[in-house]
Design an enzyme around this catalytic site. Structure first.
Site, mmCIF file in Angstrom:
data_model
loop_
_atom_site.group_PDB
_atom_site.id
_atom_site.type_symbol
_atom_site.label_atom_id
_atom_site.label_comp_id
_atom_site.label_asym_id
_atom_site.label_seq_id
_atom_site.Cartn_x
_atom_site.Cartn_y
_atom_site.Cartn_z
ATOM 1 N N GLU A 79 163.985 -25.216 29.065
ATOM 2 C CA GLU A 79 165.546 -24.852 29.715
ATOM 3 C C GLU A 79 166.484 -24.365 28.853
ATOM 4 O OE1 GLU A 79 164.115 -28.662 32.356
ATOM 5 O OE2 GLU A 79 163.835 -27.774 30.222
ATOM 6 N N VAL A 80 166.458 -24.776 27.428
ATOM 7 C CA VAL A 80 167.636 -24.447 26.398
ATOM 8 C C VAL A 80 167.697 -22.913 26.304
ATOM 9 C CG1 VAL A 80 166.290 -24.683 24.387
ATOM 10 C CG2 VAL A 80 168.825 -24.967 24.286
#
Length: 258
Positions: A130-131
């Site tokens: 996600e990051v």
């Protein structure tokens, strides 16, 4: 269109994601059907739940278009969002086992973190990328440290690297590794072994007791999304949909950076 299959195997509810063309992504439609299947299984008297998937991918994560436009990132949406499903799994009084036979990425990985036990096939892998999209695995941050420790949790969340099944077993993300194509059957057998040897209140008390000692604050987990910068995740998610590399250069060196 049915995106989730629900089958009773002598008291064990087998719930399978069934949208392989979209890598079983957690779309609004699939999440709604998954939430309904879990609720139906519990109200129908299932002794345990097994969550698996059809196709080569267990779950590729959230549907990016829905993540960007559904209001999930702002904590508002019509109908259940993925975190509602994760909370329902974690707080269920019944045993929930994930049967992972393929990649479990993003929200798919987070879902396994909320299950009580995880049976993975040799072709399973786990990642929280996600990051790289300007987003954070907020449920992963709430659940991961208690399983693998703070430093490893930071590594996995910050690098987004893929963890193969056997390493996942060593880290404590997985309870057992089985041959490819057998994860669901192995999870059902494990569920039968457990519920066949203990009464329901005792098993529920084990879950509730552990939750008291290692609680998940679901309200705080939801609020964690507000720590992200909407400009960053709009760039990251938009770039994914546009099939281009995100450009985060303008976010570095700003005056509001700590």
């Amino acid at each position: 269109m049915a995106l989730v299959r629900h089958e009773d195997r002598d008291g064990i509810a087998v719930i399978e994601l069934d949208d392989p063309a979209r890598r079983n992504a957690l779309s609004r439609e699939l999440v709604g059907q998954l939430a309904a299947a879990i609720a139906s299984s519990l109200s129908g008297g299932a002794r345990a739940l097994v969550i698996g998937a059809r196709g080569r991918v267990f779950c590729g994560g959230a549907d990016i278009a829905d993540l960007l436009h559904s209001g999930w990132m702002e904590g508002r949406s019509e109908g259940p969002d993925p975190m509602d499903v994760f909370e329902a799994i974690e707080t269920s009084p019944r045993l929930v086992i994930a049967a992972v036979d393929g990649p479990a990425f993003g929200g798919g990985c987070e879902m396994t973190l909320c299950c009580d036990l995880v049976v993975a096939s040799e072709q399973a892998s786990f990642a929280m990328p996600e990051v790289g999209h300007g987003v954070i695995p907020n449920t992963g941050l709430a659940r991961l440290g208690g399983l693998v420790g703070r430093r490893m949790a930071l590594e996995l969340a910050m690098t987004g690297r893929s963890v193969p099944a056997r390493e996942a077993r060593e880290l404590g993300l997985v309870n057992m590794v089985v041959p490819a194509g057998t994860a669901v059957d192995a999870a059902v057998a494990l569920a039968r072994q457990i519920v066949g040897a203990a009464p329901p209140a005792a098993l529920a008390a084990v879950k509730a007791g552990l939750a008291r000692h290692q609680p998940t604050d679901w309200n705080a987990t939801r609020e964690t999304l507000a720590l992200t910068d909407p400009q960053e995740w709009r760039e990251g998610l938009g770039a994914f949909l546009e099939k281009r590399r995100p450009d985060y250069s303008r976010f570095w060196g700003r005056s509001d950076e700590a």
